[in-house]
Motif scaffolding. Structure first.
Motif, PDB file in Angstrom:
ATOM      1  N   SER A  99     -51.235  42.515  59.509  1.00 60.14           N
ATOM      2  CA  SER A  99     -50.982  43.932  59.890  1.00 60.14           C
ATOM      3  C   SER A  99     -51.368  44.608  58.334  1.00 60.14           C
ATOM      4  O   SER A  99     -51.335  45.947  58.591  1.00 60.14           O
ATOM      5  CB  SER A  99     -49.224  43.964  60.027  1.00 60.14           C
ATOM      6  OG  SER A  99     -48.699  43.465  58.731  1.00 60.14           O
ATOM      7  N   SER A 100     -51.709  44.023  57.396  1.00 58.30           N
ATOM      8  CA  SER A 100     -52.243  44.575  55.985  1.00 58.30           C
ATOM      9  C   SER A 100     -53.681  44.852  56.148  1.00 58.30           C
ATOM     10  O   SER A 100     -54.387  44.144  56.560  1.00 58.30           O
ATOM     11  CB  SER A 100     -51.825  43.799  54.925  1.00 58.30           C
ATOM     12  OG  SER A 100     -52.266  44.303  53.726  1.00 58.30           O
ATOM     13  N   PRO A 101     -54.202  46.179  55.942  1.00 55.74           N
ATOM     14  CA  PRO A 101     -55.470  46.507  55.759  1.00 55.74           C
ATOM     15  C   PRO A 101     -56.434  45.409  54.882  1.00 55.74           C
ATOM     16  O   PRO A 101     -57.562  45.053  55.060  1.00 55.74           O
ATOM     17  CB  PRO A 101     -55.671  47.720  55.456  1.00 55.74           C
ATOM     18  CG  PRO A 101     -54.098  48.393  55.784  1.00 55.74           C
ATOM     19  CD  PRO A 101     -53.443  47.417  55.655  1.00 55.74           C
TER      20      PRO A 101
ATOM     21  N   TRP B 269     -64.582  42.554  67.948  1.00 57.42           N
ATOM     22  CA  TRP B 269     -64.373  41.937  66.600  1.00 57.42           C
ATOM     23  C   TRP B 269     -64.315  43.133  65.707  1.00 57.42           C
ATOM     24  O   TRP B 269     -63.305  43.246  64.759  1.00 57.42           O
ATOM     25  CB  TRP B 269     -65.576  41.059  66.350  1.00 57.42           C
ATOM     26  CG  TRP B 269     -65.709  40.872  64.809  1.00 57.42           C
ATOM     27  CD1 TRP B 269     -65.298  39.621  64.350  1.00 57.42           C
ATOM     28  CD2 TRP B 269     -66.234  41.487  63.796  1.00 57.42           C
ATOM     29  NE1 TRP B 269     -65.217  39.802  62.807  1.00 57.42           N
ATOM     30  CE2 TRP B 269     -66.083  40.851  62.587  1.00 57.42           C
ATOM     31  CE3 TRP B 269     -66.976  42.670  63.600  1.00 57.42           C
ATOM     32  CZ2 TRP B 269     -66.483  41.267  61.438  1.00 57.42           C
ATOM     33  CZ3 TRP B 269     -67.691  42.964  62.653  1.00 57.42           C
ATOM     34  CH2 TRP B 269     -67.188  42.341  61.418  1.00 57.42           C
ATOM     35  N   SER B 270     -65.039  44.092  66.058  1.00 55.96           N
ATOM     36  CA  SER B 270     -64.774  45.193  65.081  1.00 55.96           C
ATOM     37  C   SER B 270     -63.544  46.054  65.145  1.00 55.96           C
ATOM     38  O   SER B 270     -63.164  46.732  64.045  1.00 55.96           O
ATOM     39  CB  SER B 270     -66.126  46.180  65.299  1.00 55.96           C
ATOM     40  OG  SER B 270     -65.573  47.046  66.518  1.00 55.96           O
ATOM     41  N   VAL B 271     -62.731  45.700  66.087  1.00 57.89           N
ATOM     42  CA  VAL B 271     -61.503  46.802  66.228  1.00 57.89           C
ATOM     43  C   VAL B 271     -60.232  45.627  66.144  1.00 57.89           C
ATOM     44  O   VAL B 271     -59.206  45.969  66.278  1.00 57.89           O
ATOM     45  CB  VAL B 271     -61.388  47.464  67.618  1.00 57.89           C
ATOM     46  CG1 VAL B 271     -62.520  48.609  67.465  1.00 57.89           C
ATOM     47  CG2 VAL B 271     -61.542  46.566  68.778  1.00 57.89           C
ATOM     48  N   ILE B 272     -60.597  44.387  65.777  1.00 62.82           N
ATOM     49  CA  ILE B 272     -59.605  43.427  65.932  1.00 62.82           C
ATOM     50  C   ILE B 272     -58.170  43.801  64.491  1.00 62.82           C
ATOM     51  O   ILE B 272     -57.271  43.935  65.040  1.00 62.82           O
ATOM     52  CB  ILE B 272     -60.026  42.300  65.319  1.00 62.82           C
ATOM     53  CG1 ILE B 272     -60.327  41.313  66.428  1.00 62.82           C
ATOM     54  CG2 ILE B 272     -58.565  41.228  64.466  1.00 62.82           C
ATOM     55  CD1 ILE B 272     -60.848  40.113  66.110  1.00 62.82           C
ATOM     56  N   PRO B 273     -58.606  44.505  63.468  1.00 69.20           N
ATOM     57  CA  PRO B 273     -57.726  45.206  62.601  1.00 69.20           C
ATOM     58  C   PRO B 273     -56.826  46.022  63.439  1.00 69.20           C
ATOM     59  O   PRO B 273     -55.545  46.182  62.959  1.00 69.20           O
ATOM     60  CB  PRO B 273     -58.315  45.869  61.482  1.00 69.20           C
ATOM     61  CG  PRO B 273     -59.497  44.832  61.578  1.00 69.20           C
ATOM     62  CD  PRO B 273     -59.870  44.544  62.993  1.00 69.20           C
TER      63      PRO B 273
ATOM     64  N   ALA C  94     -58.448  57.176  65.604  1.00 66.84           N
ATOM     65  CA  ALA C  94     -59.744  56.348  65.064  1.00 66.84           C
ATOM     66  C   ALA C  94     -60.560  55.811  66.095  1.00 66.84           C
ATOM     67  O   ALA C  94     -59.973  55.244  67.101  1.00 66.84           O
ATOM     68  CB  ALA C  94     -59.099  55.592  63.943  1.00 66.84           C
ATOM     69  N   VAL C  95     -61.920  55.725  66.052  1.00 68.08           N
ATOM     70  CA  VAL C  95     -62.602  54.874  66.725  1.00 68.08           C
ATOM     71  C   VAL C  95     -62.645  53.645  66.264  1.00 68.08           C
ATOM     72  O   VAL C  95     -63.617  52.676  66.977  1.00 68.08           O
ATOM     73  CB  VAL C  95     -64.027  55.479  66.747  1.00 68.08           C
ATOM     74  CG1 VAL C  95     -64.131  56.984  67.499  1.00 68.08           C
ATOM     75  CG2 VAL C  95     -64.749  55.579  65.650  1.00 68.08           C
ATOM     76  N   GLY C  96     -62.252  53.102  65.246  1.00 65.48           N
ATOM     77  CA  GLY C  96     -62.313  51.617  64.785  1.00 65.48           C
ATOM     78  C   GLY C  96     -61.502  51.837  63.291  1.00 65.48           C
ATOM     79  O   GLY C  96     -61.216  52.887  62.997  1.00 65.48           O
ATOM     80  N   PRO C  97     -61.297  50.724  62.778  1.00 65.99           N
ATOM     81  CA  PRO C  97     -60.474  50.611  61.669  1.00 65.99           C
ATOM     82  C   PRO C  97     -61.318  51.153  60.387  1.00 65.99           C
ATOM     83  O   PRO C  97     -62.675  51.435  60.412  1.00 65.99           O
ATOM     84  CB  PRO C  97     -60.412  49.147  61.351  1.00 65.99           C
ATOM     85  CG  PRO C  97     -61.676  48.460  61.993  1.00 65.99           C
ATOM     86  CD  PRO C  97     -61.893  49.310  63.227  1.00 65.99           C
ATOM     87  N   PRO C  98     -60.726  51.777  59.431  1.00 60.88           N
ATOM     88  CA  PRO C  98     -61.646  52.249  58.098  1.00 60.88           C
ATOM     89  C   PRO C  98     -62.432  51.128  57.641  1.00 60.88           C
ATOM     90  O   PRO C  98     -61.824  49.855  57.738  1.00 60.88           O
ATOM     91  CB  PRO C  98     -60.639  52.948  57.330  1.00 60.88           C
ATOM     92  CG  PRO C  98     -59.090  52.216  57.798  1.00 60.88           C
ATOM     93  CD  PRO C  98     -59.316  51.892  59.243  1.00 60.88           C
TER      94      PRO C  98
END
Length: 430
Positions: free
Chosen positions: A8-10, A103-107, A204-208
């Motif tokens: 849960s932590s970036p 994979w790119s949006v797993i966070p 957001a379109v994905g995590p930062p």
């Protein structure tokens, strides 16, 4: 020693490749490809004539989801070869893109709190259905292509409902994300963000980008080339299954793709052999086998010699299977289905539907139904020969159905019974 962090932590996610622009690029590829895969999948479902009772209806509770269905046409004769070839080949080609996108949006899947607004809650719900639906449809489709049926129940029903769940979530996801995706592509990963790393005023379109990234082992451009290379590799080892000649040898990952189908007039692909479905030479011998022809005139029992004595016609038609492989046009010769309908007693009135039964003892579509427009096409035959020679056992000897633009399983092999009657919903026994 690095402090323990939770998903849960970036800080848990340290790849320097993730970011809105990377995710957006993958999303735009899927936005272009997924509608084509979905549309050709619906066309494939329509080609099975699922409203014909009692055998072709694989999803009896489809309701409004089947409202688009129509009588599958017989022109052009290569229609199903094209639509199913595109469906399977493009679907496989997009697998690396889909996996890279996930994979790119797993966070984002582990973000806490799950939602900060109503729009965020809708996004999270759409994401759950999107990810689950995508993985389920991809898994069932790939397994079906490989002739592995590991899921309980009918593949057609599972894949049909799974596709609708996925597409509904996909449309909601696009509606929520497309404006932000376009902005991310225009400006890269820059722009002001709020405390959670979200671009102000957008979903957001994905995590930062990772706040403390690991040292890069490749660039984002390199990662995109890697994903694209994987898609091209799958394309190159799959697309050959839809062609004859040297290109078929490149279909290394496809059943009935690269293997040598044999030589001679019957030297082209088959899905199932006679032995694999329990059809024996004893029951197909010329002095034993009889075709039971059923209609208003009663039941007639015709030998292969009786059929050969009827007017014979030739049609150049391919075989195209739901698994995505197909053959070029083969020269089939036999009796027109509409002539057999007349022989069964239907006179000069409207052409009836047709229920065909095979000698096979295992496998799907031991019985298959054809619509009246398919029966009435002059190229639709009960074939006795192919490419100038009698059918081989694996191609359906002593007789098989061949219909233009129809899926391979509706071109029934080892035919034992043909019943001409109304099979529309309500017109057939259930």
């Amino acid at each position: 020693m690095r402090a323990l962090t939770l998903p849960s932590s970036p800080a848990f996610w340290r790849s320097p490749l993730r970011g809105p622009r990377f995710t957006s690029l993958l999303g735009m590829v899927l936005l272009a490809g997924i509608p084509v895969v979905f549309a050709t999948g619906l066309l494939s479902y329509a080609a099975y004539n699922p409203d014909l009772a009692p055998v072709n209806d694989q999803t009896p509770d489809k309701g409004l989801l089947g409202g688009y269905l129509f009588a599958w046409p017989t022109d052009p004769h290569w229609l199903y070869r094209l639509t199913q070839g595109v469906h399977v080949t493009l679907g496989i080609t997009l697998v690396p893109v889909l996996l890279a996108k996930l994979w790119s949006v797993i966070p984002k899947l582990f973000a806490v709190p799950p939602a900060r607004s109503l729009a965020g809650a809708l996004e999270r719900l759409s994401l759950l259905a999107l990810v689950g639906g995508a993985l389920f449809v991809m898994a069932t489709g790939v397994l079906n292509i490989q002739l592995e049926y590991l899921f309980p129940g009918s593949f057609y029903r599972l894949h049909f409902y799974g596709a609708w769940v996925f597409v509904a979530a996909f449309l909601l996801h696009v509606a929520l994300r497309l404006p932000a995706a376009v902005r991310a592509l225009r400006r890269g990963t820059g722009g002001p963000t709020d405390g959670a790393g979200e671009p102000h005023g957008t979903i957001a379109v994905g995590p930062p980008p990772a706040p403390s990234p690991d040292p890069p082992t490749t660039s984002r451009r390199g990662a995109l080339w890697f994903v694209g290379g994987g898609s091209l590799l799958l394309l190159g080892t799959t697309v050959g299954r839809s062609f004859d000649g040297p290109l078929r040898a490149t279909a290394l990952l496809a059943p009935h793709g690269w293997e040598e189908p044999g030589s001679g007039p019957g030297g082209f692909q088959v899905n199932k052999t006679a032995a694999s479905v329990g059809v024996t030479p004893d029951e197909t011998a010329a002095d034993v086998w009889r075709l039971h022809l059923v209609g208003p005139a009663g039941t007639a029992r015709l030998s292969r010699a009786d059929l050969a004595a009827l007017p014979q016609h030739t049609a150049a038609l391919p075989i195209a299977c739901v698994e995505g492989w197909s053959t070029s046009d083969q020269q089939w010769r036999g009796v027109r289905l509409r002539d057999l309908a007349r022989l069964a007693g239907h006179g000069e009135g409207p052409t009836p539907d047709l229920l065909v039964t095979s000698l096979q003892r295992s496998g799907a579509f031991r019985r298959a139904a054809l619509r009246a427009n398919q029966v009435d096409d002059p190229r639709s035959l009960l074939s006795l020969e192919v490419n100038g020679a009698p059918l081989t056992p694996d191609h359906g000897f002593p007789a098989r159905v061949i219909v233009p633009a129809a899926p391979g399983v509706l071109n029934t092999k080892w035919v034992s019974r043909m019943e001409f009657r109304d099979l529309s919903r309500g017109g057939g026994d259930r």
